[in-house]
Design a protein around this motif. Structure first.
Motif, PDB file in Angstrom:
ATOM      1  N   TYR A   8      16.193  16.936 -44.760  1.00 58.86           N
ATOM      2  CA  TYR A   8      15.150  17.930 -44.529  1.00 58.86           C
ATOM      3  C   TYR A   8      13.935  17.583 -45.396  1.00 58.86           C
ATOM      4  N   LEU A  23       7.782  25.526 -43.379  1.00 58.50           N
ATOM      5  CA  LEU A  23       7.942  24.666 -42.219  1.00 58.50           C
ATOM      6  C   LEU A  23       8.530  23.350 -42.715  1.00 58.50           C
ATOM      7  N   ARG A  24       9.645  22.954 -42.141  1.00 63.51           N
ATOM      8  CA  ARG A  24      10.247  21.704 -42.590  1.00 63.51           C
ATOM      9  C   ARG A  24      10.712  20.870 -41.411  1.00 63.51           C
ATOM     10  N   GLU A  25      10.807  19.573 -41.640  1.00 64.83           N
ATOM     11  CA  GLU A  25      11.231  18.640 -40.614  1.00 64.83           C
ATOM     12  C   GLU A  25      12.709  18.331 -40.803  1.00 64.83           C
ATOM     13  N   ARG A  26      13.438  18.418 -39.737  1.00 64.42           N
ATOM     14  CA  ARG A  26      14.878  18.109 -39.756  1.00 64.42           C
ATOM     15  C   ARG A  26      15.069  16.713 -39.195  1.00 64.42           C
ATOM     16  N   SER A  34      13.152  17.241 -35.523  1.00 61.50           N
ATOM     17  CA  SER A  34      12.621  18.516 -35.053  1.00 61.50           C
ATOM     18  C   SER A  34      11.993  19.262 -36.209  1.00 61.50           C
ATOM     19  N   LEU A  35      11.187  20.275 -35.867  1.00 58.29           N
ATOM     20  CA  LEU A  35      10.596  21.160 -36.864  1.00 58.29           C
ATOM     21  C   LEU A  35      11.396  22.450 -36.930  1.00 58.29           C
ATOM     22  N   GLU A  36      11.467  23.018 -38.122  1.00 57.59           N
ATOM     23  CA  GLU A  36      12.213  24.260 -38.345  1.00 57.59           C
ATOM     24  C   GLU A  36      11.362  25.213 -39.164  1.00 57.59           C
ATOM     25  N   ARG A  38      11.271  28.723 -41.423  1.00 58.63           N
ATOM     26  CA  ARG A  38      12.102  29.655 -42.180  1.00 58.63           C
ATOM     27  C   ARG A  38      11.223  30.683 -42.892  1.00 58.63           C
ATOM     28  N   PHE A  43      16.515  31.221 -41.337  1.00 53.73           N
ATOM     29  CA  PHE A  43      16.097  30.477 -40.153  1.00 53.73           C
ATOM     30  C   PHE A  43      15.446  31.411 -39.138  1.00 53.73           C
ATOM     31  N   ASP A  46      13.264  26.796 -34.261  1.00 55.51           N
ATOM     32  CA  ASP A  46      12.945  25.385 -34.404  1.00 55.51           C
ATOM     33  C   ASP A  46      12.434  24.836 -33.079  1.00 55.51           C
ATOM     34  N   THR A  47      12.115  23.549 -33.067  1.00 59.23           N
ATOM     35  CA  THR A  47      11.605  22.911 -31.848  1.00 59.23           C
ATOM     36  C   THR A  47      12.709  22.190 -31.094  1.00 59.23           C
TER      37      THR A  47
END
Length: 232
Positions: A8, A23-26, A34-36, A38, A43, A46-47
């Protein structure tokens, strides 16, 4: 059984009186990035899996004969709004989002698909509490109010959101709707108290279960719909 390693990476962070928005990238070892989003560590969306957001919009739009003017409560990552804009009957969409940072991330490309969505000339974004925005709306000016700020009254992003499932907010929504107009509220679980409140304010309301496949899991979500009757 081994599981894929997931990394992440934080993309953006904001603090407001409501708390922390991240906003974080998974980045899974095997699979798409994908973007998530929180809020206060919880949560939100996400995208990777957007079926519920799209189902919310399509089911709500199907309940209205002519959804020319639509309010979407909650911008999120834009997928509910995107589905609304895909309906050729829609002439204008007012998106009400309380978090300025989220609007900025969508506008400046921090969320890569954001600028294209917000460039649609039918869209106007209002940074405000949706309860305040609807209370101040011109009476009988909308055909559909679509609420997507939580996963229903049992899963609040912020405790203060409880008010938008109660009679004063529901009455403000009714006043903002034209005859035949619809208020649609998404919920991740049955919400009988919400249904009772909507029925009391509108005179009639219905809950509809929608089966959604989420990452190979079958889930049932609920859409609560109330309509402004003629003579209301």
């Amino acid at each position: 059984m081994e599981t894929d390693h997931v990394e992440y990476v934080e993309v953006a962070r904001s603090e407001s009186e409501r708390g922390e928005l991240v906003l974080r990238e998974r980045r899974p070892e095997n699979g798409p990035t994908s973007l998530e989003l929180r809020a206060n560590g919880v949560f939100v969306m996400d995208t990777l899996e957007v079926a519920t957001e799209r189902a919310l919009a399509s089911a709500a739009l199907a309940a209205v004969e002519d959804p020319a003017a639509v309010v979407v409560g909650g911008l999120g990552l834009g997928f509910t709004m995107h589905e609304v804009l895909a309906d050729s009957r829609v002439e204008k969409v007012a998106v009400v989002e309380i978090e300025q940072a989220l609007v900025d991330w969508m506008r400046d490309g921090t969320v890569p698909h954001g600028p294209a969505l917000l460039a649609d000339e039918r869209v106007s974004v209002v940074v405000a509490d949706v309860a305040v925005a609807l209370a101040e709306a011109t009476p009988a000016s909308y055909d559909l109010v679509l609420l997507d700020v939580d996963n229903g009254p049992g899963y609040l992003v912020h405790d203060s959101n409880a008010a938008i499932y109660e009679a004063p907010f529901l009455e403000a929504a009714r006043q903002a709707l034209r005859t035949g107009g619809v208020l649609a509220i998404w919920s991740a679980a049955p919400a009988p108290e919400l249904l009772a409140s909507m029925s009391a304010v509108f005179g009639d309301a219905h809950g509809h279960g929608h089966d959604v496949l989420l990452q190979d899991r079958e889930e049932t979500y609920w859409l609560y719909v109330a309509r402004v009757a003629s003579g209301a």
